[in-house]
Motif scaffolding. Structure first.
Motif, PDB file in Angstrom:
ATOM      1  N   ILE A 162       0.627  -1.149  -0.060  1.00 57.05           N
ATOM      2  CA  ILE A 162      -0.091   0.079  -0.133  1.00 57.05           C
ATOM      3  C   ILE A 162       0.838   1.380  -0.001  1.00 57.05           C
ATOM      4  O   ILE A 162       0.599   2.059  -0.740  1.00 57.05           O
ATOM      5  N   ILE A 163       1.980   1.152   0.936  1.00 56.91           N
ATOM      6  CA  ILE A 163       2.732   2.550   0.974  1.00 56.91           C
ATOM      7  C   ILE A 163       3.662   2.589  -0.343  1.00 56.91           C
ATOM      8  O   ILE A 163       3.451   3.762  -0.826  1.00 56.91           O
ATOM      9  N   VAL A 164       4.069   1.690  -1.018  1.00 57.55           N
ATOM     10  CA  VAL A 164       4.685   2.093  -2.261  1.00 57.55           C
ATOM     11  C   VAL A 164       3.762   2.323  -3.387  1.00 57.55           C
ATOM     12  O   VAL A 164       3.995   3.323  -3.996  1.00 57.55           O
ATOM     13  N   MET A 165       2.662   1.671  -3.345  1.00 56.02           N
ATOM     14  CA  MET A 165       1.475   2.295  -4.441  1.00 56.02           C
ATOM     15  C   MET A 165       1.260   3.584  -4.167  1.00 56.02           C
ATOM     16  O   MET A 165       1.063   4.393  -5.167  1.00 56.02           O
ATOM     17  N   ALA A 166       1.113   3.912  -3.027  1.00 57.01           N
ATOM     18  CA  ALA A 166       0.588   5.351  -2.730  1.00 57.01           C
ATOM     19  C   ALA A 166       1.858   6.387  -3.223  1.00 57.01           C
ATOM     20  O   ALA A 166       1.561   7.431  -3.991  1.00 57.01           O
ATOM     21  N   GLY A 167       3.130   5.945  -3.073  1.00 55.88           N
ATOM     22  CA  GLY A 167       4.120   6.774  -3.486  1.00 55.88           C
ATOM     23  C   GLY A 167       4.254   6.607  -5.014  1.00 55.88           C
ATOM     24  O   GLY A 167       4.565   7.892  -5.574  1.00 55.88           O
ATOM     25  N   ILE A 168       3.984   5.805  -5.732  1.00 55.03           N
ATOM     26  CA  ILE A 168       3.932   5.616  -7.163  1.00 55.03           C
ATOM     27  C   ILE A 168       3.084   6.418  -7.921  1.00 55.03           C
ATOM     28  O   ILE A 168       3.162   7.089  -8.839  1.00 55.03           O
ATOM     29  N   LEU A 169       1.555   6.092  -7.504  1.00 53.49           N
ATOM     30  CA  LEU A 169       0.433   6.923  -7.885  1.00 53.49           C
ATOM     31  C   LEU A 169       0.300   8.314  -7.796  1.00 53.49           C
ATOM     32  O   LEU A 169      -0.285   8.864  -8.260  1.00 53.49           O
ATOM     33  N   TYR A 170       0.763   8.751  -6.459  1.00 48.81           N
ATOM     34  CA  TYR A 170       0.572  10.001  -6.041  1.00 48.81           C
ATOM     35  C   TYR A 170       2.065  10.551  -5.683  1.00 48.81           C
ATOM     36  O   TYR A 170       3.062  10.057  -6.210  1.00 48.81           O
ATOM     37  N   GLU A 171       2.117  11.452  -4.772  1.00 46.54           N
ATOM     38  CA  GLU A 171       3.440  12.333  -4.615  1.00 46.54           C
ATOM     39  C   GLU A 171       3.970  11.540  -3.558  1.00 46.54           C
ATOM     40  O   GLU A 171       3.473  10.455  -2.842  1.00 46.54           O
ATOM     41  N   PRO A 172       5.558  11.246  -3.637  1.00 47.71           N
ATOM     42  CA  PRO A 172       6.329  10.219  -2.698  1.00 47.71           C
ATOM     43  C   PRO A 172       5.819  10.634  -1.200  1.00 47.71           C
ATOM     44  O   PRO A 172       5.901   9.636  -0.346  1.00 47.71           O
ATOM     45  N   GLU A 173       5.690  11.936  -0.804  1.00 52.44           N
ATOM     46  CA  GLU A 173       5.408  12.115   0.395  1.00 52.44           C
ATOM     47  C   GLU A 173       4.192  11.495   0.839  1.00 52.44           C
ATOM     48  O   GLU A 173       4.049  11.325   2.146  1.00 52.44           O
ATOM     49  N   ASN A 174       3.082  11.333   0.112  1.00 57.28           N
ATOM     50  CA  ASN A 174       1.981  10.477   0.478  1.00 57.28           C
ATOM     51  C   ASN A 174       2.424   9.421   1.202  1.00 57.28           C
ATOM     52  O   ASN A 174       1.730   8.740   2.143  1.00 57.28           O
ATOM     53  N   ALA A 175       3.213   8.694   0.494  1.00 58.25           N
ATOM     54  CA  ALA A 175       3.778   7.434   1.049  1.00 58.25           C
ATOM     55  C   ALA A 175       4.465   7.357   2.285  1.00 58.25           C
ATOM     56  O   ALA A 175       4.320   6.603   3.255  1.00 58.25           O
ATOM     57  N   LEU A 176       5.396   8.586   2.493  1.00 56.83           N
ATOM     58  CA  LEU A 176       5.761   8.770   3.740  1.00 56.83           C
ATOM     59  C   LEU A 176       4.788   8.989   4.770  1.00 56.83           C
ATOM     60  O   LEU A 176       4.862   8.647   5.930  1.00 56.83           O
ATOM     61  N   TYR A 177       3.976   9.746   4.629  1.00 53.02           N
ATOM     62  CA  TYR A 177       2.829  10.250   5.792  1.00 53.02           C
ATOM     63  C   TYR A 177       1.970   8.988   5.824  1.00 53.02           C
ATOM     64  O   TYR A 177       1.460   8.827   6.843  1.00 53.02           O
ATOM     65  N   THR A 178       1.558   7.997   4.957  1.00 52.29           N
ATOM     66  CA  THR A 178       1.053   6.847   5.181  1.00 52.29           C
ATOM     67  C   THR A 178       1.870   5.988   6.050  1.00 52.29           C
ATOM     68  O   THR A 178       1.195   5.270   6.877  1.00 52.29           O
ATOM     69  N   LEU A 179       3.035   5.836   5.791  1.00 48.67           N
ATOM     70  CA  LEU A 179       4.218   5.284   6.971  1.00 48.67           C
ATOM     71  C   LEU A 179       3.935   5.775   8.272  1.00 48.67           C
ATOM     72  O   LEU A 179       3.852   4.928   9.151  1.00 48.67           O
ATOM     73  N   LEU A 180       3.812   7.320   8.679  1.00 46.21           N
ATOM     74  CA  LEU A 180       3.608   7.873   9.644  1.00 46.21           C
ATOM     75  C   LEU A 180       2.435   7.252  10.376  1.00 46.21           C
ATOM     76  O   LEU A 180       2.107   7.121  11.672  1.00 46.21           O
ATOM     77  N   THR A 181       1.354   7.381   9.430  1.00 48.44           N
ATOM     78  CA  THR A 181      -0.019   6.920   9.923  1.00 48.44           C
ATOM     79  C   THR A 181      -0.164   5.546  10.454  1.00 48.44           C
ATOM     80  O   THR A 181      -0.649   5.215  11.565  1.00 48.44           O
TER      81      THR A 181
END
Length: 290
Positions: A162-181
């Motif tokens: 999920i984290i990787v796909m969030a970074g690929i499809l949207y901004e890389p920071e979305n993946a980082l904030y998802t990781l924080l969540t």
């Protein structure tokens, strides 16, 4: 017994409500994703809306994705466990559909932290009562039993996708904030309950015979009974030693409170076991197994 089950269902519904609030008030608008199947449903909903221009709600996708998972759980994990998971998924879907999707803040970090905090409380309360939010828990448990590897490894892999796909499809920071969540959610769950698949219970009691029969009647777990003596009172007692899954903690607590409220119980995490550990569908003798 009715009041105990009613309390469990009410708390499962409250947990589903908290999960829905974390999504609709914090995570969805910020494109930050929750853990498990719920996060996957968020991501698919975003992809359909932003790239294909088809509006499919997260709530509807949560329900659709959980149907095959709950069927798998029914046959591979346990019927009682899966029934509570069904209740959780059903009410989560309803809450997601009827609670408006709004944003209290435009700060993505605030959304990530508070979304993870509220979602973690919802999941933690559900797990504490021996139920599940469905989805990822069931998948990870089935994979763990098939390959005899820690459940945490599969949780990490599935959430990592999920984290990787969030970074690929949207901004890389979305993946980082998802990781924080996900980090905040996990820490909250650890505080309320535990993320360990199995735990060891050591119960000091004067009613070993009645207690082990009650545990076997409800949980069908192997128990070792060890003679014990109180150092202060010099009184002869027994210690019941058994390993259970985290989903059985609530049931064990209710059994102990009913049979021997004065029993002393120590629960410790179990990082691994060797030898026989009963899985769903396997039977053990109703007597003491050591």
């Amino acid at each position: 017994m009715f009041l105990v089950e009613a309390k469990r269902i009410i708390m499962v519904i409250i947990g589903a409500l908290l999960n829905a609030l974390s999504l609709n008030f914090f995570l969805i608008k910020a494109n930050v994703y929750a853990s498990g199947v719920t996060g996957a449903a968020q991501l698919v909903s975003s992809v359909f809306k932003d790239f294909i221009h088809i509006d499919i709600t997260t709530g509807m996708l949560v329900f659709i994705m959980n149907v095959p998972v709950l069927i798998l759980g029914w046959f591979k994990v346990g019927k009682g466990f899966t029934i509570y998971s069904m209740v959780s998924v059903l009410f989560l879907t309803l809450f997601l559909e009827f609670i408006p999707t709004i944003s209290f803040s435009n700060d993505i970090m605030l959304n990530a932290v508070f979304g993870g905090l509220i979602g973690g409380v919802g999941i933690g309360l559900t797990l504490k009562l021996g139920a599940s939010t469905g989805g990822m828990d069931i998948i990870a448990m089935v994979l763990s039993r098939m390959n005899d590897k820690p459940i945490g490894s599969y949780m990490l892999i599935l959430n990592g996708i999920i984290i990787v796909m969030a970074g690929i499809l949207y901004e890389p920071e979305n993946a980082l904030y998802t990781l924080l969540t996900l980090y905040v959610t996990t820490r909250v769950i650890d505080t309320i309950h535990t993320r360990h698949e199995k735990v060891t219970a050591m119960i000091i009691t004067r009613k070993a015979e009645e207690l082990h029969r009650a545990i076997h009647k409800n949980l069908v777990r192997g128990i070792t009974i060890i003679p014990a003596r109180g150092a202060y009172s010099n009184e002869n007692k027994n210690m019941l030693y058994l390993v259970i899954t985290r989903y059985e903690l609530y049931d064990l607590e209710q059994i102990i409170n009913e049979v021997d409220p004065n029993a002393f119980t120590n629960i410790v995490q179990t990082t691994g076991i060797f030898g026989f550990f009963r899985k769903e569908g396997e039977k053990v003798a109703t007597g003491v197994k050591s």
